[in-house]
Design a protein around this motif. Sequence first.
Motif, PDB file in Angstrom:
ATOM      1  N   THR A 198     -65.856  29.397 -14.560  1.00 24.05           N
ATOM      2  CA  THR A 198     -66.504  28.111 -14.285  1.00 24.05           C
ATOM      3  C   THR A 198     -67.966  28.227 -13.854  1.00 24.05           C
ATOM      4  OG1 THR A 198     -65.353  28.168 -12.133  1.00 24.05           O
ATOM      5  CG2 THR A 198     -64.422  26.779 -13.846  1.00 24.05           C
ATOM      6  N   SER A 315     -65.845  22.191 -14.638  1.00 18.09           N
ATOM      7  CA  SER A 315     -67.143  21.637 -14.255  1.00 18.09           C
ATOM      8  C   SER A 315     -67.635  22.433 -13.056  1.00 18.09           C
ATOM      9  CB  SER A 315     -67.040  20.153 -13.917  1.00 18.09           C
ATOM     10  OG  SER A 315     -68.312  19.620 -13.571  1.00 18.09           O
ATOM     11  N   HIS A 316     -68.735  23.116 -13.202  1.00 18.69           N
ATOM     12  CA  HIS A 316     -69.187  24.107 -12.218  1.00 18.69           C
ATOM     13  C   HIS A 316     -69.305  23.551 -10.803  1.00 18.69           C
ATOM     14  CE1 HIS A 316     -71.324  27.517 -10.561  1.00 18.69           C
ATOM     15  NE2 HIS A 316     -72.305  26.729 -10.189  1.00 18.69           N
ATOM     16  N   SER A 357     -63.610  24.060 -10.455  1.00 19.53           N
ATOM     17  CA  SER A 357     -65.023  24.208 -10.111  1.00 19.53           C
ATOM     18  C   SER A 357     -65.251  25.464  -9.280  1.00 19.53           C
ATOM     19  CB  SER A 357     -65.515  22.978  -9.326  1.00 19.53           C
ATOM     20  OG  SER A 357     -65.403  21.797 -10.074  1.00 19.53           O
TER      21      SER A 357
END
Length: 430
Positions: A198, A315-316, A357
Motif C-alpha cells: 500500500t 489507498s495509501h 492503508s
Amino acid sequence: MRFIILIPLVLLLEFYTFSALRTLTRNKFVLIGFWVLFAVVCAVSYYQMYLVQKDGKFSLNTGYTVALFLTYVVPKLFVFAFLFTEDIVRVFETAFHYFKSDNTIKEAIPSRRKFVSQLALGVAAIPFAGFLYGVIKGKYNFKVIKQQVVFEDLPASFDGYTITQISDVHAGSFDNKEKIEYAIDLINQQKSDTIVFTGDMVNSVAEEMHPWVDIFKRLEAKDGKYAVLGNHDYGYYAYKTKEEIQENQNKLEQVHKEIGFDLLLNESRAIERNGEKINILGVENWGASRHFPKRGSLKEATKNLEENSFNVLMSHDPSHFDYKEKEVDQSDRFNLNKVLEEPNIIDFEKKIHLTLSGHTHGMQFGIEIPFFNFKWSPVKYRYPRWAGLYKEAGQYLYVNRGFGFLAFPGRVGIWPEITVIELKRGSVSA
C-alpha cells in the motif's frame, strides 16, 4: 530555519539537564564535556539538515543524524519535566515561607534537589536505552499481525481468503540485506492467497529500490501481487520540475513490474473463484494533507465494477477513509493534484468493504500492550486512525504500521508490521 527554531527549546532542556548533572558532580571535565558534546551534536545535525535542504534527498547519514539528535534530546524532556515541576513547587514554598517569615525552606531544598535530579536522570535513562534499542534492533523487529474480518455479503467461495499486506517500504533507508531477506521469507511463510503493497516504495527516488529488487522478486502469492503509490513515490521531495517528477514515476513503475507487482493507478482487478469474485482496487495517493499529491480517484477505480460487488481497496493514506475536503486546493505547482474533488471512502456511492492503508508508520514510536488492547502514539493526534482495524458505517479500514522506516532509522514500541487479513463470511454484530 526550522532547525534553528528548535534551538531555544533544546537550550532549555540542556540547561535543566546540566543543572541535574551539576548536583551530582563538580568534575570540570565532565561539565565541560557536556557542553562540548552539545556543540558537536548541534553542528552535525545542522550540517545534515543543510544537505537535505540543498539536495532534496534523504541519505542514510541523515537518518543516523536524526537518530543521534533524538536519542540525545528526547530523554532530556523527562529531566526537564521532573526539575521544572520541582521548580514550581519551590516557588510556591518560597512564597509561602516568605509570607510566614520562615527560613527552614533553605535547608530543605538542596537535599531534595539532589534526590529529584537523581530520579530524573534515572528515568531519562529508560527512553535513552529505548532509542538505542530502536536503532540497533527495533527497526528490523518484524511482527506478523493476524486479523480476521467478518462480512455478511462476502462471496462464499472466498470464506477464509487471506491477504498479506505490507506498506511503507522506504527502501532508501535499509542498511541490512539479511534482515530484509528474513522479512521477505516471513511474508512467504504466511502462504496468503494474495499480497498487497500500500505505497511508499522509496523515500524520494526510484533508484533507491534497485539494490532490493531481486530480494522482493521472491514474494509469492497464487492470486497475484498488487500495489499502489504513496506520497513519497512521486519524487515530489527530490525533484524541481514536472518532467523530472514524471520521469521518476516512470522508473518506479518499471521497478514494480520487475518485482512482479501489478501497480493499480486508479484501477481494479477481479479475482474469481467458482464463478464468484471479489475486486482488488487501487487508487493513487489521496489524503487530507495539502503537502502531498492528490491523484487518487475512486470514480476511476470503480467505473467498471458491477453493482453490489465485494470490494477491497488499497489507498495509501488512511485519512482518505473519512476526510471531508473543506475547499478545493489550487496550489498544485506541477499539476500533481489531478483530482481536486474526491469523495471520502465511507461516503462513496459504491460500497468499499475493506480499505487497506499505511502512511502513518505509527510514528515509529509509541506504546502497545496487546493483552489490554492498549495502543498509543503521538501520531494519533494527527491521524486518529493510525494503526490497526477500524469500523465505521459498516465499512472497515486497516492501517498497517509500516514495513520500513523513514527519517529516524529505528522503531521504539511500534514494530515493523506484516499483516495477514483473513476474510470470513458470517453475521456481523451491530
